[in-house]
Write a protein that holds these residues in place. Structure first.
Motif, PDB file in Angstrom:
ATOM      1  N   ASP A   1      53.282 115.919  46.193  1.00  0.00           N
ATOM      2  CA  ASP A   1      52.942 115.036  45.083  1.00  0.00           C
ATOM      3  C   ASP A   1      53.730 113.730  45.144  1.00  0.00           C
ATOM      4  O   ASP A   1      53.193 112.649  44.864  1.00  0.00           O
ATOM      5  N   ALA A   2      55.004 113.825  45.534  1.00  0.00           N
ATOM      6  CA  ALA A   2      55.832 112.628  45.631  1.00  0.00           C
ATOM      7  C   ALA A   2      55.338 111.728  46.766  1.00  0.00           C
ATOM      8  O   ALA A   2      55.317 110.505  46.639  1.00  0.00           O
TER       9      ALA A   2
ATOM     10  N   GLN B   1      52.267 111.593  47.849  1.00  0.00           N
ATOM     11  CA  GLN B   1      51.016 111.004  47.378  1.00  0.00           C
ATOM     12  C   GLN B   1      51.291 109.800  46.486  1.00  0.00           C
ATOM     13  O   GLN B   1      50.674 108.744  46.630  1.00  0.00           O
ATOM     14  N   SER B   2      52.236 109.936  45.556  1.00  0.00           N
ATOM     15  CA  SER B   2      52.559 108.835  44.647  1.00  0.00           C
ATOM     16  C   SER B   2      53.137 107.647  45.409  1.00  0.00           C
ATOM     17  O   SER B   2      52.802 106.493  45.129  1.00  0.00           O
ATOM     18  N   PHE B   3      54.010 107.948  46.385  1.00  0.00           N
ATOM     19  CA  PHE B   3      54.632 106.875  47.163  1.00  0.00           C
ATOM     20  C   PHE B   3      53.593 106.111  47.978  1.00  0.00           C
ATOM     21  O   PHE B   3      53.584 104.876  48.008  1.00  0.00           O
TER      22      PHE B   3
ATOM     23  N   ALA C   1      50.315 105.948  47.416  1.00  0.00           N
ATOM     24  CA  ALA C   1      49.405 105.233  46.530  1.00  0.00           C
ATOM     25  C   ALA C   1      50.039 103.931  46.052  1.00  0.00           C
ATOM     26  O   ALA C   1      49.366 102.890  45.975  1.00  0.00           O
ATOM     27  N   ALA C   2      51.335 103.982  45.747  1.00  0.00           N
ATOM     28  CA  ALA C   2      52.029 102.776  45.299  1.00  0.00           C
ATOM     29  C   ALA C   2      52.086 101.739  46.420  1.00  0.00           C
ATOM     30  O   ALA C   2      51.903 100.538  46.185  1.00  0.00           O
TER      31      ALA C   2
ATOM     32  N   THR D   1      43.456 108.286  45.852  1.00  0.00           N
ATOM     33  CA  THR D   1      43.890 109.677  45.735  1.00  0.00           C
ATOM     34  C   THR D   1      43.681 110.379  47.062  1.00  0.00           C
ATOM     35  O   THR D   1      42.945 109.913  47.925  1.00  0.00           O
TER      36      THR D   1
END
Length: 226
Positions: free
Chosen positions: A27-28, A30-32, A34-35, A71
């Protein structure tokens, strides 16, 4: 594309390839990712805004698949932001030609014809092509271009080409010229006795060479590959 000549319209694009901390959770990561992708998109949008004066629409592709949101990214994912520059240029030129057209009866404004590699197309749905061209099929288009219309004393096509070059010249070649179009209304007129008499009087020579001259129309040429 199979069955027709095509060329990639080079958009501003970014492949996102980052080395991530192996201890990051999925999840981390993915967030990184995406940012990072969003940051690249924002930078590309700003580049376009400075170059064009506006931000064109874009489509997002993740690993080759079109997506609406960022995503499902993994450390091996590639992200492509493809900006619709070509569509914007063609729509803008088409709109400007109509705006600057004489409107006595509206026939001239309805006579702008678009071609992609010599194949006619709808300017709202431009296909891939090496070169795009728009011309006017009205037999009197050359007279209008020479300023023989009170409603367009400076002509139409050359002026619009100049405006388009100022606005889009840094992302595509924009040129003005004359092209033979032996179809449409001008093609029919070129076959008439009046046209034959005009060509004989002005050009002389072999009548077989007259059609090209009779059907040469003002045109705007767009080359996205230059």
């Amino acid at each position: 594309m199979a069955g027709r000549t095509s060329v990639r319209i080079d958009p501003i694009s970014r492949d996102i390839a980052l080395m991530l901390d192996e201890e990051m959770s999925p999840d981390a990561q993915q967030s990184f990712l995406a940012a990072a992708a969003q940051e690249a998109l924002t930078e590309a949008q700003e580049t376009n805004r400075q170059a064009l004066g506006y931000v064109p629409e874009h489509e997002t592709f993740i690993d080759g698949a079109k997506r609406e949101v960022l995503t499902g990214l993994t450390p091996k994912s590639s992200v492509l932001f493809e900006f619709k520059l070509l569509t914007d240029i063609i729509e803008w030129v088409d709109e400007q030609l109509i705006i600057h057209s004489p409107v006595k009866r509206g026939a001239y404004a309805r006579s702008h014809v678009w071609f992609a590699d010599d194949v006619e197309f709808d300017p709202m749905k431009p296909p891939p092509a090496e070169q795009y061209m728009v011309l006017n099929e009205a037999p009197y288009a050359r007279k209008i271009e020479r300023g023989q219309s009170n409603q367009a004393p400076d002509g139409v096509y050359q002026g619009v080409a100049t405006l388009a070059k100022r606005r889009f010249g840094n992302v595509a070649y924009v040129g003005f010229g004359y092209r033979s179009f032996p179809g449409g209304a001008v093609g029919k007129w070129a076959q008439s006795a009046n046209a034959a008499a005009l060509a004989k009087r002005v050009r002389g020579g072999n009548p077989r060479t007259h059609q090209d001259w009779l059907t040469r129309q003002p045109a705007i040429i767009l080359d996205p590959g230059r």
